[in-house]
Enzyme design. Structure first.
Site, PDB file in Angstrom:
ATOM      1  N   THR A 294       0.827  -1.212   0.000  1.00 54.49           N
ATOM      2  CA  THR A 294       0.000   0.000   0.000  1.00 54.49           C
ATOM      3  C   THR A 294       0.856   1.254   0.000  1.00 54.49           C
ATOM      4  OG1 THR A 294      -1.798  -1.149   1.095  1.00 54.49           O
ATOM      5  CG2 THR A 294      -1.768   1.221   1.341  1.00 54.49           C
TER       6      THR A 294
ATOM      7  N   TYR B 147      -8.181   1.070  -3.931  1.00 52.62           N
ATOM      8  CA  TYR B 147      -6.857   1.391  -4.480  1.00 52.62           C
ATOM      9  C   TYR B 147      -6.187   0.098  -4.889  1.00 52.62           C
ATOM     10  CZ  TYR B 147      -4.710  -0.412  -0.224  1.00 52.62           C
ATOM     11  OH  TYR B 147      -4.319  -1.234   0.784  1.00 52.62           O
TER      12      TYR B 147
ATOM     13  N   THR C  99       1.584  -4.450   4.222  1.00 57.04           N
ATOM     14  CA  THR C  99       1.457  -4.742   5.655  1.00 57.04           C
ATOM     15  C   THR C  99       0.827  -6.114   5.936  1.00 57.04           C
ATOM     16  OG1 THR C  99      -0.685  -3.631   5.786  1.00 57.04           O
ATOM     17  CG2 THR C  99       1.277  -2.304   6.235  1.00 57.04           C
ATOM     18  N   ASP C 100       0.111  -6.674   4.939  1.00 59.93           N
ATOM     19  CA  ASP C 100      -0.624  -7.928   5.206  1.00 59.93           C
ATOM     20  C   ASP C 100       0.286  -9.058   5.660  1.00 59.93           C
ATOM     21  OD1 ASP C 100      -2.865  -6.580   4.444  1.00 59.93           O
ATOM     22  OD2 ASP C 100      -3.159  -7.638   2.535  1.00 59.93           O
TER      23      ASP C 100
ATOM     24  N   LYS D  30       0.393  -7.864  12.967  1.00 53.71           N
ATOM     25  CA  LYS D  30      -0.629  -6.958  12.446  1.00 53.71           C
ATOM     26  C   LYS D  30      -1.908  -7.278  13.205  1.00 53.71           C
ATOM     27  CE  LYS D  30      -2.753  -5.069   8.319  1.00 53.71           C
ATOM     28  NZ  LYS D  30      -2.905  -5.039   6.876  1.00 53.71           N
TER      29      LYS D  30
ATOM     30  N   GLU E 297      -3.369 -28.897  27.390  1.00 62.25           N
ATOM     31  CA  GLU E 297      -4.545 -29.771  27.246  1.00 62.25           C
ATOM     32  C   GLU E 297      -4.264 -30.877  26.226  1.00 62.25           C
ATOM     33  OE1 GLU E 297      -8.883 -28.560  27.404  1.00 62.25           O
ATOM     34  OE2 GLU E 297      -7.915 -26.604  27.180  1.00 62.25           O
TER      35      GLU E 297
HETATM   36  N1  ASP Z   1      -2.817  -5.496   0.827  1.00 65.38           N
HETATM   37  C1  ASP Z   1      -1.795  -4.542   1.123  1.00 65.38           C
HETATM   38  C2  ASP Z   1      -0.463  -5.265   1.140  1.00 65.38           C
HETATM   39  O1  ASP Z   1      -0.214  -5.993   2.061  1.00 65.38           O
HETATM   40  C3  ASP Z   1      -2.063  -3.877   2.414  1.00 65.38           C
HETATM   41  C4  ASP Z   1      -1.009  -2.900   2.877  1.00 65.38           C
HETATM   42  O2  ASP Z   1       0.076  -2.816   2.383  1.00 65.38           O
HETATM   43  O3  ASP Z   1      -1.310  -2.174   3.843  1.00 65.38           O
HETATM   44  O4  ASP Z   1       0.292  -5.111   0.229  1.00 65.38           O
END
Ligand code: ASP
Length: 357
Positions: A41, A54, A120-121, A193, A314
């Site tokens: 992103t 986007y 970020t994923d 995350k 467990e």
């Molecule tokens: N889907 C995006 C990615 O992981 C989300 C992000 O970058 O925040 O590339």
């Protein structure tokens, strides 16, 4: 009169010369940081600055650097485009390419630190993978953003600025692979995350961040746990692919035949995103027992975001042949298991790795 003009002129020339020499000296003293871009992103673009739609990985690294005011005052920078994907499409191939490039760059005396721009994923998975296979104690820092470059209050430029400041800082040496987002510095071992869209999504819930970075001001107040980088036994030198490891998501009345399918499909390892303390229902436990008896390594992690999975809790790990992920969430446990499977190891040796790394 003429003489005094001459004196003023030559003094000005001298001053200019001194100033240019000082400026030259300053540039020389800046650390050398290479930015390896993979997309996400932070490199995303959309049609509207307030809309949610986007596409990741649209902007090239040079344009991203140019969009950050004063970033070149922090370090001598250059960028390389390793990939340009949303990190939902991150792959083992890109992980191996990245690792090889980082190890090659950091071997030389002319590179002091690395920044990786990344979606970020799956950023925590890439960070943890690199934490295990980078062979240098020089700073390696991942960053990204939650808002695309075209969004109102896009936070990518400040995250990139802060990531470069950390990669350029001698304080970051020996800290393992780091994630810089939202003014915080996190260790790859702990960072997760935690939220789908807010900018404060990256957190280290068990141990907290290892430091902070405010407009380039770097402070460390903690060390990340787990062996990493120069102290890690893992290496991907010459490795072309990694063994298949699948993740099984636990829930009430989960279908046990999915475990059989994973084994049939060629999984050498399975991570259970178990309920609670890495638990699973009786049919799944039986399928797991069959899998471990056939040589497949099964690690119990948890779908719960925070906490440790107890050995012999467990689930009787000795009876079912399972391994606890300790502090690792399912996606990081998968990373460690893929690397651990590059060598033949007993269940006991595997368990040791999950405690140490
Ligand atoms: N889907 C995006 C990615 O992981 C989300 C992000 O970058 O925040 O590339």
């Amino acid at each position: 009169m003429k003489n005094s003009v001459k004196i003023i002129q030559s003094t000005s020339v001298m001053m200019l010369l001194i100033l240019s020499l000082l400026a030259y000296g300053q540039t020389q003293k800046l650390p050398n940081v290479v930015i390896l871009a993979t997309g996400g992103t932070i490199a995303g673009a959309g049609a509207s600055s307030t809309g949610s739609a986007y596409t990741s990985g649209q902007v090239k690294i040079e344009a991203m650097i140019d969009a950050v005011p004063n970033i070149r005052n922090l370090a001598n920078l250059r960028g390389e485009q390793i990939a340009n994907v949303g990190s939902q499409d991150m792959s083992v191939k890109v992980w191996l390419d990245l690792t090889n490039r980082i190890n090659e760059l950091l071997k030389g005396p002319d590179v002091d630190g690395i920044v990786i721009t990344h979606g970020t994923d799956t950023q925590e998975e890439t960070a943890y993978f690199l934490n295990l296979v980078v062979k240098s104690d020089k700073p390696v820092v991942l960053t990204g953003s939650m808002r695309p470059s075209t969004a109102l209050s896009a936070e990518g430029p400040l995250n990139l600025y802060n990531a470069v400041a950390v990669a350029a800082s001698p304080k970051a040496k020996g800290q393992g692979v780091l994630v810089v987002m939202n003014d915080e510095i996190h260790g790859a071992h702990n960072v997760k995350k935690m939220m789908t869209t807010p900018v404060q999504t990256f957190q280290s819930p068990e141990e907290g961040p290892v430091g902070s970075v405010i407009f380039g001001g770097v402070e460390f107040f903690n060390n990340q746990n787990g062996l990493n980088t120069v102290n890690s036994e893992f290496s991907v030198e010459g490795v072309k692919t990694l063994p298949r490891v699948d993740i099984f998501y636990g829930c009430a009345d989960a279908s046990a035949d999915l475990i059989d399918y994973m084994v049939k499909a060629g999984a050498k390892g399975i991570v259970i995103a178990g309920v609670g303390d890495g638990n699973m229902n009786a049919p799944v436990l039986e399928a797991v027992k069959k899998a471990t008896a056939s040589g497949v390594k099964v690690v119990r992690a948890s779908r719960v975001p925070v906490g440790v999975v107890l050995i012999q809790g467990e689930v009787d790990d000795e009876e079912y042949g399972t391994i606890s992920s300790d502090q690792l969430n399912p996606q990081k446990a998968r990373v460690l298991l893929m690397l651990a499977l590059l060598k033949d190891r007993s269940r006991e040796d595997m368990q040791k790795l999950f405690i140490e790394y």
